[in-house]
Design an enzyme around this catalytic site. Sequence first.
Site, PDB file in Angstrom:
ATOM      1  NE  ARG A  41     -51.319  -0.021 -12.904  1.00  0.00           N
ATOM      2  CZ  ARG A  41     -52.341  -0.694 -12.381  1.00  0.00           C
ATOM      3  NH1 ARG A  41     -52.541  -1.955 -12.753  1.00  0.00           N
ATOM      4  NH2 ARG A  41     -53.144  -0.128 -11.508  1.00  0.00           N
ATOM      5  NE  ARG A  68     -45.259   7.522 -38.791  1.00  0.00           N
ATOM      6  CZ  ARG A  68     -43.964   7.305 -38.660  1.00  0.00           C
ATOM      7  NH1 ARG A  68     -43.489   6.056 -38.723  1.00  0.00           N
ATOM      8  NH2 ARG A  68     -43.121   8.307 -38.502  1.00  0.00           N
ATOM      9  CB  ALA A  80     -39.816  12.399 -35.258  1.00  0.00           C
ATOM     10  CG  LEU A  82     -36.756   4.953 -32.812  1.00  0.00           C
ATOM     11  CD1 LEU A  82     -36.530   3.473 -33.049  1.00  0.00           C
ATOM     12  CD2 LEU A  82     -37.772   5.170 -31.697  1.00  0.00           C
ATOM     13  CD  GLU A  97     -33.827  10.382 -37.224  1.00  0.00           C
ATOM     14  OE1 GLU A  97     -34.540  10.328 -38.235  1.00  0.00           O
ATOM     15  OE2 GLU A  97     -33.192   9.389 -36.796  1.00  0.00           O
ATOM     16  CD  GLU A 101     -37.703  11.380 -40.634  1.00  0.00           C
ATOM     17  OE1 GLU A 101     -38.433  12.355 -40.346  1.00  0.00           O
ATOM     18  OE2 GLU A 101     -37.900  10.233 -40.178  1.00  0.00           O
ATOM     19  N   PRO A 119     -47.837   8.143 -21.109  1.00  0.00           N
ATOM     20  CG  PRO A 119     -48.180   9.871 -19.591  1.00  0.00           C
ATOM     21  CD  PRO A 119     -48.194   9.579 -21.052  1.00  0.00           C
ATOM     22  CD  GLU A 124     -42.141   7.556 -28.059  1.00  0.00           C
ATOM     23  OE1 GLU A 124     -41.573   8.014 -29.059  1.00  0.00           O
ATOM     24  OE2 GLU A 124     -43.306   7.121 -28.076  1.00  0.00           O
ATOM     25  CD  GLU A 148     -37.741   6.944 -43.344  1.00  0.00           C
ATOM     26  OE1 GLU A 148     -36.724   6.776 -44.044  1.00  0.00           O
ATOM     27  OE2 GLU A 148     -37.705   7.266 -42.145  1.00  0.00           O
TER      28      GLU A 148
END
Length: 208
Positions: A41, A68, A80, A82, A97, A101, A119, A124, A148
């Site tokens: 996997r 994106r 959003a 990390l 954030e 942002e 998943p 994540e 950005e």
Amino acid sequence: MTIRDTREEWRVTGTETPFRGNKTGVRTDEVVMPDGAVVKRDYQVHPGSVAILALDDDGAVVVLHQYRHPVRRKLWEIPAGLLDVEGENPLHAAQRELYEEAHVKAGDWRVLADVFTSPGGSDEAVRVFLARDLGAAEGERFAVSEEEADMQLARVPLADLARGVLAGELHNSCLAIGVLALTAALAGDGLDSLRPADAPWPARPFSS
């Protein structure tokens, strides 16, 4: 029957990391299936993220318009980022954030949803916060660069965003989850029923 996700871990007989990037990587595990077969996997290893649905007193949501590259689109999104530091408190990351942002601060924070974004192919985990009692952040605006640098900010009524999600016009997962979760909360037990901002998050344990 209680409908609830449960923790379970099938035996892994071998693992390797064929790719490691700046923030994420790809791992290959050899996993023992219930019938005894061993299969490989591949999945993305991800530090986790936070997202913020910032709702103002007029019922509008702070959104960003950002390019994106993997999907070749400019998407409307909510702020959003990390979880760059292992064990970082997700609320602190979300406050950072929102400041960086949108240059906004919030006086009231709740948890809207905890989700795994994909998943079947990534580990994540994202915590989506609701931020209210908004105000302008103090200090200098955070310097932006790369994607950005072209980012636009707007405030859009919650109902318009919900219609856009259902019409297939808005595709960002965190925006969709946040908007629909907030709509459900408002139609159900109300915002006071939401979990507190420091609620446990087993997928990404954190310190206080």
